[in-house]
Design a protein around this motif. Structure first.
Motif, PDB file in Angstrom:
ATOM      1  N   LYS A  53     -35.333 -58.733  -6.712  1.00 30.02           N
ATOM      2  CA  LYS A  53     -35.736 -57.683  -5.779  1.00 30.02           C
ATOM      3  C   LYS A  53     -35.241 -56.301  -6.198  1.00 30.02           C
ATOM      4  CE  LYS A  53     -35.708 -60.933  -1.976  1.00 30.02           C
ATOM      5  NZ  LYS A  53     -35.166 -61.278  -0.678  1.00 30.02           N
ATOM      6  N   ALA A  54     -34.518 -56.233  -7.293  1.00 28.26           N
ATOM      7  CA  ALA A  54     -33.881 -54.978  -7.706  1.00 28.26           C
ATOM      8  C   ALA A  54     -34.729 -54.227  -8.732  1.00 28.26           C
ATOM      9  CB  ALA A  54     -32.508 -55.279  -8.306  1.00 28.26           C
ATOM     10  N   THR A  55     -34.419 -52.951  -8.867  1.00 29.60           N
ATOM     11  CA  THR A  55     -35.022 -52.169  -9.950  1.00 29.60           C
ATOM     12  C   THR A  55     -34.461 -52.690 -11.265  1.00 29.60           C
ATOM     13  OG1 THR A  55     -33.247 -50.538  -9.963  1.00 29.60           O
ATOM     14  CG2 THR A  55     -35.120 -50.115  -8.463  1.00 29.60           C
ATOM     15  N   PRO A  56     -35.106 -52.398 -12.379  1.00 28.67           N
ATOM     16  CA  PRO A  56     -34.585 -52.859 -13.669  1.00 28.67           C
ATOM     17  C   PRO A  56     -33.141 -52.390 -13.928  1.00 28.67           C
ATOM     18  CG  PRO A  56     -36.838 -52.134 -13.936  1.00 28.67           C
ATOM     19  CD  PRO A  56     -36.436 -51.776 -12.528  1.00 28.67           C
ATOM     20  N   GLU A  57     -32.829 -51.178 -13.537  1.00 23.84           N
ATOM     21  CA  GLU A  57     -31.472 -50.658 -13.768  1.00 23.84           C
ATOM     22  C   GLU A  57     -30.443 -51.428 -12.940  1.00 23.84           C
ATOM     23  OE1 GLU A  57     -34.072 -48.629 -12.766  1.00 23.84           O
ATOM     24  OE2 GLU A  57     -34.538 -47.808 -14.743  1.00 23.84           O
ATOM     25  N   VAL A  58     -30.760 -51.672 -11.678  1.00 25.15           N
ATOM     26  CA  VAL A  58     -29.844 -52.408 -10.803  1.00 25.15           C
ATOM     27  C   VAL A  58     -29.740 -53.862 -11.259  1.00 25.15           C
ATOM     28  CG1 VAL A  58     -29.442 -53.221  -8.436  1.00 25.15           C
ATOM     29  CG2 VAL A  58     -30.157 -50.856  -8.848  1.00 25.15           C
ATOM     30  N   ALA A  59     -30.849 -54.455 -11.694  1.00 22.98           N
ATOM     31  CA  ALA A  59     -30.825 -55.829 -12.197  1.00 22.98           C
ATOM     32  C   ALA A  59     -29.901 -55.937 -13.404  1.00 22.98           C
ATOM     33  CB  ALA A  59     -32.234 -56.294 -12.549  1.00 22.98           C
ATOM     34  N   THR A  60     -29.930 -54.942 -14.258  1.00 23.87           N
ATOM     35  CA  THR A  60     -29.021 -54.929 -15.415  1.00 23.87           C
ATOM     36  C   THR A  60     -27.575 -54.840 -14.946  1.00 23.87           C
ATOM     37  OG1 THR A  60     -30.688 -53.954 -16.848  1.00 23.87           O
ATOM     38  CG2 THR A  60     -28.392 -53.679 -17.519  1.00 23.87           C
ATOM     39  N   ASP A  61     -27.308 -54.006 -13.965  1.00 21.93           N
ATOM     40  CA  ASP A  61     -25.945 -53.885 -13.422  1.00 21.93           C
ATOM     41  C   ASP A  61     -25.457 -55.211 -12.852  1.00 21.93           C
ATOM     42  OD1 ASP A  61     -25.912 -51.200 -14.098  1.00 21.93           O
ATOM     43  OD2 ASP A  61     -26.271 -50.492 -12.044  1.00 21.93           O
ATOM     44  N   ILE A  62     -26.337 -55.905 -12.132  1.00 23.53           N
ATOM     45  CA  ILE A  62     -25.972 -57.206 -11.558  1.00 23.53           C
ATOM     46  C   ILE A  62     -25.671 -58.207 -12.667  1.00 23.53           C
ATOM     47  CG2 ILE A  62     -26.843 -59.178 -10.222  1.00 23.53           C
ATOM     48  CD1 ILE A  62     -28.460 -57.053  -8.574  1.00 23.53           C
ATOM     49  N   SER A  63     -26.495 -58.229 -13.691  1.00 21.75           N
ATOM     50  CA  SER A  63     -26.286 -59.136 -14.812  1.00 21.75           C
ATOM     51  C   SER A  63     -24.953 -58.874 -15.519  1.00 21.75           C
ATOM     52  CB  SER A  63     -27.449 -59.012 -15.796  1.00 21.75           C
ATOM     53  OG  SER A  63     -27.261 -59.855 -16.897  1.00 21.75           O
ATOM     54  N   VAL A  64     -24.649 -57.602 -15.737  1.00 22.37           N
ATOM     55  CA  VAL A  64     -23.387 -57.233 -16.386  1.00 22.37           C
ATOM     56  C   VAL A  64     -22.200 -57.646 -15.505  1.00 22.37           C
ATOM     57  CG1 VAL A  64     -21.978 -55.246 -17.110  1.00 22.37           C
ATOM     58  CG2 VAL A  64     -24.378 -55.395 -17.779  1.00 22.37           C
ATOM     59  N   ALA A  65     -22.311 -57.407 -14.194  1.00 21.02           N
ATOM     60  CA  ALA A  65     -21.231 -57.766 -13.276  1.00 21.02           C
ATOM     61  C   ALA A  65     -21.034 -59.286 -13.232  1.00 21.02           C
ATOM     62  CB  ALA A  65     -21.532 -57.233 -11.885  1.00 21.02           C
ATOM     63  N   LEU A  66     -22.133 -60.035 -13.218  1.00 25.71           N
ATOM     64  CA  LEU A  66     -22.051 -61.492 -13.227  1.00 25.71           C
ATOM     65  C   LEU A  66     -21.328 -61.983 -14.470  1.00 25.71           C
ATOM     66  CD1 LEU A  66     -22.881 -64.287 -12.097  1.00 25.71           C
ATOM     67  CD2 LEU A  66     -25.025 -64.026 -13.371  1.00 25.71           C
TER      68      LEU A  66
END
Length: 86
Positions: free
Chosen positions: A33-46
Protein backbone atom coordinates in the motif's frame (compact mmCIF):
# COMPACT_ATOMS: atom_id res chain seq x y z
CA UNK A 1 12.03 -15.54 37.87
CA UNK A 2 11.76 -19.32 38.02
CA UNK A 3 13.13 -19.31 41.57
CA UNK A 4 10.06 -17.34 42.71
CA UNK A 5 7.54 -19.45 40.78
CA UNK A 6 7.33 -17.81 37.35
CA UNK A 7 8.05 -19.50 34.04
CA UNK A 8 10.71 -18.20 31.65
CA UNK A 9 10.20 -18.52 27.89
CA UNK A 10 13.21 -18.09 25.64
CA UNK A 11 15.48 -16.40 25.13
CA UNK A 12 15.39 -16.23 21.35
CA UNK A 13 17.11 -13.78 19.06
CA UNK A 14 15.25 -10.62 18.11
CA UNK A 15 15.22 -11.68 14.46
CA UNK A 16 13.68 -15.08 15.22
CA UNK A 17 11.13 -13.56 17.58
CA UNK A 18 10.00 -10.92 15.09
CA UNK A 19 9.71 -13.49 12.30
CA UNK A 20 7.68 -15.83 14.54
CA UNK A 21 5.19 -13.07 15.36
CA UNK A 22 4.75 -12.16 11.69
CA UNK A 23 6.97 -9.19 10.86
CA UNK A 24 7.52 -10.42 7.28
CA UNK A 25 3.78 -10.63 6.60
CA UNK A 26 3.13 -7.24 8.16
CA UNK A 27 5.95 -5.58 6.25
CA UNK A 28 4.72 -7.08 2.97
CA UNK A 29 1.19 -5.77 3.62
CA UNK A 30 2.53 -2.30 4.40
CA UNK A 31 4.75 -2.28 1.30
CA UNK A 32 1.82 -3.18 -0.99
CA UNK A 33 0.00 0.00 0.00
CA UNK A 34 3.05 2.27 0.17
CA UNK A 35 4.75 4.49 -2.37
CA UNK A 36 7.93 3.01 -3.85
CA UNK A 37 10.07 5.23 -1.60
CA UNK A 38 8.22 4.22 1.57
CA UNK A 39 8.26 0.55 0.51
CA UNK A 40 12.04 0.78 0.21
CA UNK A 41 12.23 2.32 3.69
CA UNK A 42 10.12 -0.51 5.12
CA UNK A 43 12.31 -3.11 3.42
CA UNK A 44 15.50 -1.52 4.77
CA UNK A 45 14.01 -1.29 8.28
CA UNK A 46 12.90 -4.94 8.15
CA UNK A 47 16.38 -6.03 7.13
CA UNK A 48 17.96 -3.97 9.92
CA UNK A 49 15.64 -5.43 12.57
CA UNK A 50 15.94 -9.09 11.52
CA UNK A 51 19.32 -9.60 9.81
CA UNK A 52 22.17 -11.27 11.63
CA UNK A 53 25.01 -9.57 9.76
CA UNK A 54 27.13 -6.62 10.85
CA UNK A 55 24.45 -4.03 10.14
CA UNK A 56 21.54 -6.10 11.47
CA UNK A 57 20.08 -6.25 14.93
CA UNK A 58 18.51 -9.70 14.50
CA UNK A 59 21.14 -11.52 16.55
CA UNK A 60 22.37 -8.53 18.55
CA UNK A 61 19.40 -8.57 20.93
CA UNK A 62 17.43 -11.35 22.62
CA UNK A 63 13.81 -11.64 23.77
CA UNK A 64 12.79 -13.32 27.03
CA UNK A 65 9.23 -13.75 28.25
CA UNK A 66 8.13 -14.29 31.85
CA UNK A 67 4.72 -15.73 32.68
CA UNK A 68 2.81 -17.44 35.42
CA UNK A 69 3.96 -21.08 35.69
CA UNK A 70 0.92 -22.80 34.13
CA UNK A 71 1.26 -20.90 30.85
CA UNK A 72 3.17 -23.25 28.57
CA UNK A 73 3.91 -20.91 25.69
CA UNK A 74 4.10 -17.28 24.66
CA UNK A 75 3.77 -15.99 21.11
CA UNK A 76 7.17 -15.97 19.45
CA UNK A 77 8.81 -17.85 22.30
CA UNK A 78 7.15 -21.28 22.35
CA UNK A 79 9.27 -24.42 22.08
CA UNK A 80 6.73 -25.72 19.53
CA UNK A 81 7.49 -22.77 17.27
CA UNK A 82 11.23 -23.58 17.46
CA UNK A 83 10.61 -27.21 16.55
CA UNK A 84 8.27 -26.24 13.71
CA UNK A 85 10.69 -23.73 12.25
CA UNK A 86 8.27 -20.79 12.50
Amino acid sequence: AEAVGARAHGPVTQGDFLKRVGIDTRAAALMQKATPEVATDISVALKRLTDTGRSGMGSMFKVLGISEPRLTGLAGLSDLEKAGGN
